[in-house]
Design a protein around this motif. Sequence first.
Motif, PDB file in Angstrom:
ATOM      1  N   VAL A  56      -6.060 -25.773   9.458  1.00 31.89           N
ATOM      2  CA  VAL A  56      -4.762 -25.142   9.685  1.00 31.89           C
ATOM      3  C   VAL A  56      -4.989 -23.829  10.441  1.00 31.89           C
ATOM      4  CG1 VAL A  56      -2.767 -24.036   8.589  1.00 31.89           C
ATOM      5  CG2 VAL A  56      -3.677 -26.181   7.661  1.00 31.89           C
ATOM      6  N   LEU A  57      -4.315 -23.659  11.575  1.00 30.37           N
ATOM      7  CA  LEU A  57      -4.459 -22.450  12.388  1.00 30.37           C
ATOM      8  C   LEU A  57      -3.250 -21.546  12.178  1.00 30.37           C
ATOM      9  CD1 LEU A  57      -5.656 -24.016  15.778  1.00 30.37           C
ATOM     10  CD2 LEU A  57      -7.053 -23.223  13.859  1.00 30.37           C
ATOM     11  N   VAL A  58      -3.507 -20.275  11.884  1.00 34.23           N
ATOM     12  CA  VAL A  58      -2.450 -19.275  11.721  1.00 34.23           C
ATOM     13  C   VAL A  58      -2.574 -18.308  12.889  1.00 34.23           C
ATOM     14  CG1 VAL A  58      -1.389 -17.570  10.210  1.00 34.23           C
ATOM     15  CG2 VAL A  58      -2.632 -19.518   9.222  1.00 34.23           C
ATOM     16  N   MET A  59      -1.706 -18.459  13.888  1.00 34.41           N
ATOM     17  CA  MET A  59      -1.847 -17.724  15.143  1.00 34.41           C
ATOM     18  C   MET A  59      -0.848 -16.574  15.218  1.00 34.41           C
ATOM     19  SD  MET A  59      -2.319 -21.037  17.650  1.00 34.41           S
ATOM     20  CE  MET A  59      -0.965 -21.897  16.869  1.00 34.41           C
ATOM     21  N   MET A  60      -1.363 -15.389  15.505  1.00 28.73           N
ATOM     22  CA  MET A  60      -0.501 -14.218  15.586  1.00 28.73           C
ATOM     23  C   MET A  60      -1.226 -13.102  16.331  1.00 28.73           C
ATOM     24  SD  MET A  60      -0.701 -13.142  11.552  1.00 28.73           S
ATOM     25  CE  MET A  60       0.562 -11.888  11.769  1.00 28.73           C
ATOM     26  N   ARG A  61      -0.539 -12.011  16.539  1.00 29.56           N
ATOM     27  CA  ARG A  61      -1.197 -10.868  17.160  1.00 29.56           C
ATOM     28  C   ARG A  61      -1.515  -9.818  16.090  1.00 29.56           C
ATOM     29  NH1 ARG A  61       3.316  -7.697  20.780  1.00 29.56           N
ATOM     30  NH2 ARG A  61       4.756  -7.095  19.134  1.00 29.56           N
ATOM     31  N   PRO A  62      -2.524  -8.989  16.313  1.00 29.61           N
ATOM     32  CA  PRO A  62      -2.876  -7.978  15.320  1.00 29.61           C
ATOM     33  C   PRO A  62      -1.891  -6.816  15.275  1.00 29.61           C
ATOM     34  CG  PRO A  62      -4.268  -7.732  17.245  1.00 29.61           C
ATOM     35  CD  PRO A  62      -3.441  -8.966  17.470  1.00 29.61           C
ATOM     36  N   THR A  63      -0.984  -6.763  16.240  1.00 28.50           N
ATOM     37  CA  THR A  63       0.004  -5.689  16.304  1.00 28.50           C
ATOM     38  C   THR A  63       1.159  -6.016  15.364  1.00 28.50           C
ATOM     39  OG1 THR A  63      -0.565  -5.544  18.648  1.00 28.50           O
ATOM     40  CG2 THR A  63       1.285  -4.216  17.905  1.00 28.50           C
ATOM     41  N   VAL A  64       0.967  -5.770  14.072  1.00 28.22           N
ATOM     42  CA  VAL A  64       1.984  -6.108  13.077  1.00 28.22           C
ATOM     43  C   VAL A  64       2.894  -4.920  12.757  1.00 28.22           C
ATOM     44  CG1 VAL A  64       0.648  -7.968  12.050  1.00 28.22           C
ATOM     45  CG2 VAL A  64       0.343  -5.630  11.212  1.00 28.22           C
ATOM     46  N   ALA A  65       2.633  -3.775  13.384  1.00 32.26           N
ATOM     47  CA  ALA A  65       3.503  -2.606  13.236  1.00 32.26           C
ATOM     48  C   ALA A  65       3.790  -2.047  14.623  1.00 32.26           C
ATOM     49  CB  ALA A  65       2.848  -1.548  12.350  1.00 32.26           C
ATOM     50  N   PRO A  66       4.395  -2.888  15.525  1.00 34.00           N
ATOM     51  CA  PRO A  66       4.570  -2.489  16.922  1.00 34.00           C
ATOM     52  C   PRO A  66       5.443  -1.255  17.060  1.00 34.00           C
ATOM     53  CG  PRO A  66       5.951  -4.403  16.395  1.00 34.00           C
ATOM     54  CD  PRO A  66       5.070  -4.160  15.210  1.00 34.00           C
ATOM     55  N   PRO A  67       5.192  -0.466  18.125  1.00 30.31           N
ATOM     56  CA  PRO A  67       4.211  -0.702  19.195  1.00 30.31           C
ATOM     57  C   PRO A  67       2.829  -0.140  18.895  1.00 30.31           C
ATOM     58  CG  PRO A  67       5.522   1.207  19.733  1.00 30.31           C
ATOM     59  CD  PRO A  67       6.067   0.693  18.414  1.00 30.31           C
ATOM     60  N   ARG A  68       2.574   0.319  17.671  1.00 26.90           N
ATOM     61  CA  ARG A  68       1.311   0.985  17.362  1.00 26.90           C
ATOM     62  C   ARG A  68       0.154  -0.010  17.294  1.00 26.90           C
ATOM     63  NH1 ARG A  68       0.220   5.374  12.441  1.00 26.90           N
ATOM     64  NH2 ARG A  68      -1.769   6.157  13.285  1.00 26.90           N
ATOM     65  N   ASP A  69      -0.956   0.365  17.870  1.00 37.07           N
ATOM     66  CA  ASP A  69      -2.194  -0.397  17.773  1.00 37.07           C
ATOM     67  C   ASP A  69      -2.931   0.092  16.531  1.00 37.07           C
ATOM     68  OD1 ASP A  69      -4.574  -1.706  18.059  1.00 37.07           O
ATOM     69  OD2 ASP A  69      -5.253  -0.564  19.804  1.00 37.07           O
ATOM     70  N   THR A  70      -2.825  -0.653  15.445  1.00 43.03           N
ATOM     71  CA  THR A  70      -3.386  -0.198  14.164  1.00 43.03           C
ATOM     72  C   THR A  70      -4.840  -0.598  13.974  1.00 43.03           C
ATOM     73  OG1 THR A  70      -2.625  -2.191  13.047  1.00 43.03           O
ATOM     74  CG2 THR A  70      -1.127  -0.297  13.056  1.00 43.03           C
ATOM     75  N   GLU A  71      -5.393  -1.446  14.844  1.00 44.07           N
ATOM     76  CA  GLU A  71      -6.787  -1.877  14.764  1.00 44.07           C
ATOM     77  C   GLU A  71      -7.144  -2.448  13.387  1.00 44.07           C
ATOM     78  OE1 GLU A  71      -9.238  -1.769  17.264  1.00 44.07           O
ATOM     79  OE2 GLU A  71      -7.599  -1.265  18.662  1.00 44.07           O
ATOM     80  N   CYS A  72      -6.152  -3.057  12.721  1.00 45.33           N
ATOM     81  CA  CYS A  72      -6.361  -3.704  11.412  1.00 45.33           C
ATOM     82  C   CYS A  72      -6.917  -2.731  10.371  1.00 45.33           C
ATOM     83  CB  CYS A  72      -7.271  -4.922  11.551  1.00 45.33           C
ATOM     84  SG  CYS A  72      -6.595  -6.185  12.659  1.00 45.33           S
ATOM     85  N   VAL A  73      -6.420  -1.504  10.404  1.00 41.74           N
ATOM     86  CA  VAL A  73      -6.842  -0.460   9.471  1.00 41.74           C
ATOM     87  C   VAL A  73      -5.724  -0.194   8.466  1.00 41.74           C
ATOM     88  CG1 VAL A  73      -7.453   1.998   9.262  1.00 41.74           C
ATOM     89  CG2 VAL A  73      -8.362   0.639  11.166  1.00 41.74           C
ATOM     90  N   ASP A  74      -6.085   0.070   7.208  1.00 41.35           N
ATOM     91  CA  ASP A  74      -5.131   0.630   6.252  1.00 41.35           C
ATOM     92  C   ASP A  74      -5.025   2.123   6.553  1.00 41.35           C
ATOM     93  OD1 ASP A  74      -4.443  -1.659   4.947  1.00 41.35           O
ATOM     94  OD2 ASP A  74      -5.636  -1.293   3.150  1.00 41.35           O
ATOM     95  N   ILE A  75      -4.031   2.492   7.345  1.00 40.05           N
ATOM     96  CA  ILE A  75      -3.915   3.868   7.823  1.00 40.05           C
ATOM     97  C   ILE A  75      -3.361   4.755   6.709  1.00 40.05           C
ATOM     98  CG2 ILE A  75      -2.821   5.366   9.544  1.00 40.05           C
ATOM     99  CD1 ILE A  75      -2.644   2.907  11.357  1.00 40.05           C
ATOM    100  N   PRO A  76      -4.043   5.848   6.381  1.00 39.51           N
ATOM    101  CA  PRO A  76      -3.518   6.760   5.360  1.00 39.51           C
ATOM    102  C   PRO A  76      -2.089   7.200   5.710  1.00 39.51           C
ATOM    103  CG  PRO A  76      -5.778   7.344   5.917  1.00 39.51           C
ATOM    104  CD  PRO A  76      -5.351   6.291   6.901  1.00 39.51           C
ATOM    105  N   ARG A  77      -1.180   7.000   4.766  1.00 37.89           N
ATOM    106  CA  ARG A  77       0.237   7.349   4.945  1.00 37.89           C
ATOM    107  C   ARG A  77       0.853   6.604   6.145  1.00 37.89           C
ATOM    108  NH1 ARG A  77      -2.767  11.532   4.040  1.00 37.89           N
ATOM    109  NH2 ARG A  77      -2.809  12.136   6.230  1.00 37.89           N
ATOM    110  N   GLY A  78       0.300   5.425   6.436  1.00 39.01           N
ATOM    111  CA  GLY A  78       0.791   4.625   7.555  1.00 39.01           C
ATOM    112  C   GLY A  78       0.738   3.145   7.231  1.00 39.01           C
ATOM    113  N   PRO A  79       0.861   2.281   8.238  1.00 42.79           N
ATOM    114  CA  PRO A  79       0.850   0.832   8.012  1.00 42.79           C
ATOM    115  C   PRO A  79      -0.443   0.370   7.339  1.00 42.79           C
ATOM    116  CG  PRO A  79       1.592   1.346  10.237  1.00 42.79           C
ATOM    117  CD  PRO A  79       1.066   2.628   9.664  1.00 42.79           C
ATOM    118  N   GLN A  80      -0.300  -0.463   6.329  1.00 46.38           N
ATOM    119  CA  GLN A  80      -1.456  -0.993   5.592  1.00 46.38           C
ATOM    120  C   GLN A  80      -1.829  -2.359   6.182  1.00 46.38           C
ATOM    121  OE1 GLN A  80      -2.814   1.134   2.768  1.00 46.38           O
ATOM    122  NE2 GLN A  80      -1.704   2.263   4.372  1.00 46.38           N
ATOM    123  N   THR A  81      -2.382  -2.293   7.386  1.00 46.55           N
ATOM    124  CA  THR A  81      -2.632  -3.522   8.143  1.00 46.55           C
ATOM    125  C   THR A  81      -3.763  -4.349   7.556  1.00 46.55           C
ATOM    126  OG1 THR A  81      -2.044  -2.190  10.086  1.00 46.55           O
ATOM    127  CG2 THR A  81      -2.853  -4.404  10.475  1.00 46.55           C
TER     128      THR A  81
END
Length: 371
Positions: free
Chosen positions: A190-215
């Motif tokens: 099963v393929l789950v296809m998506m982009r890593p930009t889950v809090a657009p337009p910010r490039d979160t680099e898949c980081v749990d950002i302190p006080r920010g998006p928990q990517t």
Amino acid sequence: MGLTSKKVLLLTVLVAVALFVLTVWLWPRLSKGNWRAVLGRIGLLFATQVSLFAAIGLFANNTFGFYASWADLFGQEQQPGVVTTYKTGPHGTNLKMLGTERLSIQGASVPATAGRLDKVLIRGAKSDIASPAYVYLPPQYFQKKYAHKKFPAAVVLTGYPGTAEALFKKLHYPQTQYSLLEQGRIQPTVLVMMRPTVAPPRDTECVDIPRGPQTETFFAHDLRHDISGQYRVGRDAKSWGIMGDSTGGYCALKLTMRNPESYSTAVSLSGDYKAPIDATTGDLFGGSAQLKRENDLLWRQRNLPAPKVNLLVTSSRHGEDNYKNTLKFIEGTKTPSTIASIILDSGGHNFNTWSREIPAAMEWMGGHLRA
């Protein structure tokens, strides 16, 4: 008349050609030295240049899938509506079906023949992030022989900004798996296809950002929870892999190395080994030097115990900027991690290069996943 519409591209090309012809035809009349003639020449040259750049930009966007819509281009991404009132139990799911997409596979209207491509909305309970994704279910998923079987799952990520549609329209991940299945070279996944930009337009680099998006939490926990709650896929890390190109490749390696209890296998196509800090990312680490080091994969290799995971990295001797760091990463990988690579003689940071690597990478990943 969307951003990726062929009609928009054709219209822009026709306008550019028309303005060029008009400039040649009117230039003798605008050769005078008065202010009207000067403004006319400036106007025609400006309009022609803008139309040419627009045509080239639209063509590049259609080819490489940078932006999916005008709102995406101007940083005003319109997310699908999010339902937040439902409740889930221990085995419940926050996933919402949004519809299905047709694939360019023979017999695409019959799921048991060609599989099915679902468009879903993943609503992360822990991360509080909502993001759309495309889920490809292979033909076996619908066949009686496999009615009670659970399948392995692979998350497939684009680069930044990227569009999820490019994964099946340009890079042809489902079509490639279908072909490999026909040849008996891969197990149904099963393929789950998506982009890593889950809090657009910010490039979160898949980081749990302190006080920010928990990517990172979204990908390591919420996505797996929602998909396994909706579809017949294994829940253990041995059933889950993740792969991606560029930023998606970095995310794949990092999420697996930092969360071996979530993913057992990662493929990085032309990925880097640490997150950039620029205008698109902002401050990813909240001023924490330790968090920054922990997201530097070469630093992790030198200073932290190696996780029991399987890793594959790709690069090119000529055309890729990550070549030297890829060699360092390969040399720095310690047991119990395993490492493999695809190194091309030549290939740029683009879809053509990744298309050459994807079949072998998918076959390698399929050999490591267990449902």
